[in-house]
Scaffold this active site. Structure first.
Site, PDB file in Angstrom:
ATOM      1  N   THR A 130     -31.395   4.442  69.076  1.00  0.00           N
ATOM      2  CA  THR A 130     -30.773   5.602  69.119  1.00  0.00           C
ATOM      3  C   THR A 130     -31.619   6.660  68.072  1.00  0.00           C
ATOM      4  O   THR A 130     -32.384   5.976  67.338  1.00  0.00           O
ATOM      5  CB  THR A 130     -29.157   5.505  68.165  1.00  0.00           C
ATOM      6  OG1 THR A 130     -28.761   6.834  68.106  1.00  0.00           O
ATOM      7  CG2 THR A 130     -29.263   4.608  67.200  1.00  0.00           C
ATOM      8  N   ASP A 131     -31.424   7.655  68.510  1.00  0.00           N
ATOM      9  CA  ASP A 131     -31.945   8.837  67.596  1.00  0.00           C
ATOM     10  C   ASP A 131     -31.539   8.818  66.314  1.00  0.00           C
ATOM     11  O   ASP A 131     -31.954   9.373  65.074  1.00  0.00           O
ATOM     12  CB  ASP A 131     -31.984  10.220  68.259  1.00  0.00           C
ATOM     13  CG  ASP A 131     -30.609  10.963  68.641  1.00  0.00           C
ATOM     14  OD1 ASP A 131     -29.501   9.964  68.178  1.00  0.00           O
ATOM     15  OD2 ASP A 131     -30.493  11.796  69.126  1.00  0.00           O
ATOM     16  N   GLU A 132     -30.221   8.385  66.002  1.00  0.00           N
ATOM     17  CA  GLU A 132     -29.606   8.418  64.660  1.00  0.00           C
ATOM     18  C   GLU A 132     -30.214   7.599  63.554  1.00  0.00           C
ATOM     19  O   GLU A 132     -29.889   7.720  62.438  1.00  0.00           O
ATOM     20  CB  GLU A 132     -28.114   7.889  64.726  1.00  0.00           C
ATOM     21  CG  GLU A 132     -27.119   8.646  65.647  1.00  0.00           C
ATOM     22  CD  GLU A 132     -25.489   8.590  65.715  1.00  0.00           C
ATOM     23  OE1 GLU A 132     -25.235   8.004  64.539  1.00  0.00           O
ATOM     24  OE2 GLU A 132     -25.009   9.056  66.746  1.00  0.00           O
ATOM     25  N   TYR A 156     -23.319   2.659  61.383  1.00  0.00           N
ATOM     26  CA  TYR A 156     -23.644   2.356  62.658  1.00  0.00           C
ATOM     27  C   TYR A 156     -25.143   2.677  62.674  1.00  0.00           C
ATOM     28  O   TYR A 156     -25.827   1.670  63.097  1.00  0.00           O
ATOM     29  CB  TYR A 156     -23.051   3.310  63.670  1.00  0.00           C
ATOM     30  CG  TYR A 156     -23.623   3.529  64.833  1.00  0.00           C
ATOM     31  CD1 TYR A 156     -23.882   2.375  65.900  1.00  0.00           C
ATOM     32  CD2 TYR A 156     -24.598   4.594  65.322  1.00  0.00           C
ATOM     33  CE1 TYR A 156     -24.729   2.484  67.005  1.00  0.00           C
ATOM     34  CE2 TYR A 156     -25.238   4.896  66.584  1.00  0.00           C
ATOM     35  CZ  TYR A 156     -25.286   3.654  67.318  1.00  0.00           C
ATOM     36  OH  TYR A 156     -25.909   3.776  68.468  1.00  0.00           O
ATOM     37  N   LYS A 160     -28.285  -0.219  63.488  1.00  0.00           N
ATOM     38  CA  LYS A 160     -29.078  -0.059  64.468  1.00  0.00           C
ATOM     39  C   LYS A 160     -30.613  -0.001  64.006  1.00  0.00           C
ATOM     40  O   LYS A 160     -31.547  -0.688  64.350  1.00  0.00           O
ATOM     41  CB  LYS A 160     -28.968   1.340  65.329  1.00  0.00           C
ATOM     42  CG  LYS A 160     -27.638   1.373  66.180  1.00  0.00           C
ATOM     43  CD  LYS A 160     -27.727   0.296  67.344  1.00  0.00           C
ATOM     44  CE  LYS A 160     -28.713   0.558  68.361  1.00  0.00           C
ATOM     45  NZ  LYS A 160     -28.430  -0.387  69.638  1.00  0.00           N
TER      46      LYS A 160
HETATM   47  P1  NAD Z   1     -20.575   0.837  74.699  1.00  0.00           P
HETATM   48  O1  NAD Z   1     -19.615   0.723  73.545  1.00  0.00           O
HETATM   49  O2  NAD Z   1     -20.059   1.610  75.838  1.00  0.00           O
HETATM   50  O3  NAD Z   1     -20.944  -0.646  75.440  1.00  0.00           O
HETATM   51  C1  NAD Z   1     -21.262  -1.831  74.518  1.00  0.00           C
HETATM   52  C2  NAD Z   1     -21.421  -2.993  75.148  1.00  0.00           C
HETATM   53  O4  NAD Z   1     -21.515  -4.062  74.559  1.00  0.00           O
HETATM   54  C3  NAD Z   1     -19.816  -3.392  75.929  1.00  0.00           C
HETATM   55  O5  NAD Z   1     -19.669  -3.901  77.186  1.00  0.00           O
HETATM   56  C4  NAD Z   1     -19.419  -4.615  74.894  1.00  0.00           C
HETATM   57  O6  NAD Z   1     -18.492  -5.375  75.523  1.00  0.00           O
HETATM   58  C5  NAD Z   1     -20.750  -5.100  74.713  1.00  0.00           C
HETATM   59  N1  NAD Z   1     -20.985  -6.036  73.311  1.00  0.00           N
HETATM   60  C6  NAD Z   1     -20.494  -5.623  72.100  1.00  0.00           C
HETATM   61  N2  NAD Z   1     -20.529  -6.756  71.377  1.00  0.00           N
HETATM   62  C7  NAD Z   1     -20.854  -7.500  71.873  1.00  0.00           C
HETATM   63  C8  NAD Z   1     -21.527  -8.754  71.664  1.00  0.00           C
HETATM   64  N3  NAD Z   1     -21.552  -9.565  70.397  1.00  0.00           N
HETATM   65  N4  NAD Z   1     -21.920  -9.925  72.640  1.00  0.00           N
HETATM   66  C9  NAD Z   1     -22.097  -9.317  73.932  1.00  0.00           C
HETATM   67  N5  NAD Z   1     -21.693  -8.190  74.249  1.00  0.00           N
HETATM   68  C10 NAD Z   1     -21.221  -7.496  73.426  1.00  0.00           C
HETATM   69  O7  NAD Z   1     -22.058   1.330  74.155  1.00  0.00           O
HETATM   70  P2  NAD Z   1     -23.149   2.280  75.032  1.00  0.00           P
HETATM   71  O8  NAD Z   1     -22.871   3.634  74.773  1.00  0.00           O
HETATM   72  O9  NAD Z   1     -23.224   1.873  76.447  1.00  0.00           O
HETATM   73  O10 NAD Z   1     -24.233   2.014  74.354  1.00  0.00           O
HETATM   74  C11 NAD Z   1     -25.306   0.893  74.724  1.00  0.00           C
HETATM   75  C12 NAD Z   1     -26.493   0.745  73.791  1.00  0.00           C
HETATM   76  O11 NAD Z   1     -27.015   2.260  73.601  1.00  0.00           O
HETATM   77  C13 NAD Z   1     -26.218   0.579  72.206  1.00  0.00           C
HETATM   78  O12 NAD Z   1     -27.242  -0.323  71.803  1.00  0.00           O
HETATM   79  C14 NAD Z   1     -26.250   1.840  71.722  1.00  0.00           C
HETATM   80  O13 NAD Z   1     -26.286   1.603  70.193  1.00  0.00           O
HETATM   81  C15 NAD Z   1     -27.309   2.530  72.407  1.00  0.00           C
HETATM   82  N6  NAD Z   1     -27.064   4.135  72.477  1.00  0.00           N
HETATM   83  C16 NAD Z   1     -25.988   4.553  72.943  1.00  0.00           C
HETATM   84  C17 NAD Z   1     -26.091   5.945  73.075  1.00  0.00           C
HETATM   85  C18 NAD Z   1     -24.732   6.863  73.500  1.00  0.00           C
HETATM   86  O14 NAD Z   1     -24.840   7.932  73.673  1.00  0.00           O
HETATM   87  N7  NAD Z   1     -23.848   6.181  74.088  1.00  0.00           N
HETATM   88  C19 NAD Z   1     -27.033   7.023  72.747  1.00  0.00           C
HETATM   89  C20 NAD Z   1     -28.262   6.328  72.070  1.00  0.00           C
HETATM   90  C21 NAD Z   1     -28.144   4.693  71.864  1.00  0.00           C
HETATM   91  O1  DAU Z   2     -27.253  10.217  68.956  1.00  0.00           O
HETATM   92  C1  DAU Z   2     -26.993   9.148  69.760  1.00  0.00           C
HETATM   93  C2  DAU Z   2     -25.689   8.492  69.377  1.00  0.00           C
HETATM   94  O2  DAU Z   2     -24.739   9.203  70.048  1.00  0.00           O
HETATM   95  C3  DAU Z   2     -25.428   7.139  69.947  1.00  0.00           C
HETATM   96  O3  DAU Z   2     -26.353   6.454  69.147  1.00  0.00           O
HETATM   97  C4  DAU Z   2     -24.001   6.445  69.589  1.00  0.00           C
HETATM   98  O4  DAU Z   2     -23.786   5.269  70.233  1.00  0.00           O
HETATM   99  C5  DAU Z   2     -23.007   7.397  70.339  1.00  0.00           C
HETATM  100  O5  DAU Z   2     -21.834   7.206  69.986  1.00  0.00           O
HETATM  101  C6  DAU Z   2     -23.296   9.130  70.118  1.00  0.00           C
HETATM  102  O6  DAU Z   2     -23.000   9.194  68.662  1.00  0.00           O
HETATM  103  P1  DAU Z   2     -22.239  10.493  68.041  1.00  0.00           P
HETATM  104  O7  DAU Z   2     -21.543  10.245  66.699  1.00  0.00           O
HETATM  105  O8  DAU Z   2     -23.258  11.780  68.047  1.00  0.00           O
HETATM  106  O9  DAU Z   2     -21.131  10.749  69.471  1.00  0.00           O
HETATM  107  P2  DAU Z   2     -19.698  11.090  69.487  1.00  0.00           P
HETATM  108  O10 DAU Z   2     -19.513  11.493  70.667  1.00  0.00           O
HETATM  109  O11 DAU Z   2     -18.811  10.331  68.559  1.00  0.00           O
HETATM  110  O12 DAU Z   2     -19.750  12.644  68.595  1.00  0.00           O
HETATM  111  C7  DAU Z   2     -20.743  13.743  69.100  1.00  0.00           C
HETATM  112  C8  DAU Z   2     -20.265  14.993  68.273  1.00  0.00           C
HETATM  113  O13 DAU Z   2     -19.085  15.404  68.395  1.00  0.00           O
HETATM  114  C9  DAU Z   2     -20.569  14.618  66.843  1.00  0.00           C
HETATM  115  O14 DAU Z   2     -21.285  15.852  65.795  1.00  0.00           O
HETATM  116  C10 DAU Z   2     -18.983  14.336  66.209  1.00  0.00           C
HETATM  117  C11 DAU Z   2     -18.348  15.429  67.217  1.00  0.00           C
HETATM  118  N1  DAU Z   2     -16.833  15.104  67.450  1.00  0.00           N
HETATM  119  C12 DAU Z   2     -16.689  13.596  68.152  1.00  0.00           C
HETATM  120  C13 DAU Z   2     -15.512  13.285  68.253  1.00  0.00           C
HETATM  121  C14 DAU Z   2     -15.281  11.705  68.835  1.00  0.00           C
HETATM  122  C15 DAU Z   2     -15.797  15.747  67.452  1.00  0.00           C
HETATM  123  O15 DAU Z   2     -16.106  17.058  66.999  1.00  0.00           O
HETATM  124  N2  DAU Z   2     -14.491  15.266  67.649  1.00  0.00           N
HETATM  125  C16 DAU Z   2     -14.379  14.277  68.119  1.00  0.00           C
HETATM  126  O16 DAU Z   2     -12.950  13.711  68.167  1.00  0.00           O
END
Ligand code: NAD
Ligand code: DAU
Length: 342
Positions: A130-132, A156, A160
């Site tokens: 992630t970019d975080e 988190y 990562k």
């Molecule tokens: P998600 O939470 O939707 O899905 C995670 C999946 O991993 C689920 O299906 C869960 O059951 C599985 N899982 C969790 N723990 C496990 C374990 N111990 N063994 C096997 N499976 C397990 O997540 P996502 O949003 O699809 O993110 C996927 C990946 O991308 C993550 O590594 C996350 O850090 C990264 N990422 C997500 C975002 C985003 O915006 N969603 C952005 C940047 C990076």
């Molecule tokens: O940047 C990549 C990341 O993006 C991933 O690594 C994470 O897995 C993914 O969950 C996401 O993280 P964020 O914290 O940026 O996503 P989230 O959707 O939780 O929040 C997006 C923005 O919106 C953040 O600035 C917080 C704000 N927010 C979020 C929620 C859930 C609100 O204002 N209200 C809310 O209820």
């Protein structure tokens, strides 16, 4: 190519499985070219409803299991060509409430996968990050790139960052052929409705208010999940081992802007916004410079935010059965903890 996808029942993992099976269908003459084994323990975020289509595809197999299970991972990895590691605890707010599972899955789980890959002829490994991990930008700072120093600020992102460091350490120490991608905020179909966009859309469908943190001026870069899957596809086929690729959507927006766009698309007014207490340690801004993957692999995002958001809103409107149960079950429990309600 036989791919072990971990966390394939989650949001991005399931989209990736759809992408691969669609793009590389079984060849009729020579048998299947691509096979996917999806290893997922099905936490609250894992959902097999995301994978109805592939269910009967001979090139797809689901295995319910934990990436921290050494024996299982070692067994599965034997005839695998590449591991693509999506499995993680992914929600920042949950990591603030309790980070134990984040440490276990994101760090220890990645370590188990890396050990298994190393001990089984140094398998090719791609790690989704992630970019975080890069921390928080000021409004005039240049976007993150592959050389930005790590500065994670939530449990988190720290978990990562630790997993990214382990992946790089295995490349340098053992020659493990690994790549990492760090991407921005994904959005699209099958995203669990705890994240900003699906939470706001589903709340509005249900006639509920939408909780905007702080002043709503935090900035995120938005990447459509299908563009992200295309980038991962290119990296696993053409990426240089040992390298990191930053993947961004070219679409920086404040949370307020996103909120207004969603309200407009759904024909609702500003009175639906509820400004709530800010997230502790809330990172101000993320932005990504994706010139490396553009220049090396020819990737750029194709889906504009306007087009992607409209498709996403329409999908949540048309697929209430997908999210209704999740919202009244898992999300409701978490919401009560998050907002201290009984
Ligand atoms: P998600 O939470 O939707 O899905 C995670 C999946 O991993 C689920 O299906 C869960 O059951 C599985 N899982 C969790 N723990 C496990 C374990 N111990 N063994 C096997 N499976 C397990 O997540 P996502 O949003 O699809 O993110 C996927 C990946 O991308 C993550 O590594 C996350 O850090 C990264 N990422 C997500 C975002 C985003 O915006 N969603 C952005 C940047 C990076
Ligand atoms: O940047 C990549 C990341 O993006 C991933 O690594 C994470 O897995 C993914 O969950 C996401 O993280 P964020 O914290 O940026 O996503 P989230 O959707 O939780 O929040 C997006 C923005 O919106 C953040 O600035 C917080 C704000 N927010 C979020 C929620 C859930 C609100 O204002 N209200 C809310 O209820």
């Amino acid at each position: 190519m036989k791919i072990l996808v971990t966390g394939g029942a989650g949001f991005i993992g399931s989209n990736f499985i759809h992408h691969i099976l669609k793009k590389y269908p079984a060849s009729t003459a020579g048998g299947p070219d691509y096979k996917i084994v999806n290893l997922d323990v099905l936490t609250y975020a894992g959902n097999l409803e995301n994978l109805k289509e592939p269910e009967n595809n001979p090139n797809y197999e689901f295995i319910k299991g934990d990436i921290t299970d050494r024996d299982l991972v070692n067994r599965l990895i034997k005839d695998i060509d590449i591991i693509v590691n999506f499995a993680a605890e992914s929600h920042v707010d949950r990591s603030i409430l309790d980070s134990s599972d984040f440490i276990r899955t994101n760090i220890l789980g990645t370590h188990v996968l890396l050990e298994a890959a190393k001990n089984n002829e140094n398998k090719r490994f791609h790690h989704i990050s992630t970019d975080e991990v890069f921390g928080s930008l000021g409004s005039n700072d240049s976007p993150f790139n592959e050389n930005t120093p790590y500065d994670p600020r939530s449990p988190y992102s720290a978990s990562k960052a630790a997993s990214d460091h382990l992946v790089r350490a295995y490349y340098h120490t053992y020659g493990l052929p690994a790549t990492i991608s760090n991407c921005s905020n994904n959005y699209g179909l099958y995203q669990f409705p705890e994240k900003l966009i699906p939470l706001f859309v589903t709340n509005l469908i249900e006639g509920e208010k939408i909780p905007l943190y702080g002043d709503g001026m935090n900035v995120r870069d938005w990447l459509h999940v299908e563009d992200h899957c295309e980038a991962i596809d290119l990296i696993i086929h053409k990426g240089r081992v040992g390298e990191t690729y930053c993947v961004g959507g070219d679409s920086e927006k404040t949370n307020k802007e996103i909120t207004h766009k969603i309200l407009e698309l759904m024909g609702k007014g500003e009175e639906m916004i509820e400004f709530v207490k800010d997230r502790p340690g809330h990172d101000k801004r993320y932005a990504i410079d994706f010139s490396k993957i553009r220049e090396e692999l020819g990737w750029k995002p194709k889906i504009t935010f306007e087009e992607g958001l409209k498709k996403t809103v329409d999908w949540y409107k048309d697929n209430e059965s997908w999210w209704k149960n999740i919202k009244s079950g898992e999300y409701e429990k978490y919401y009560k903890k998050q907002y201290g309600k009984n």
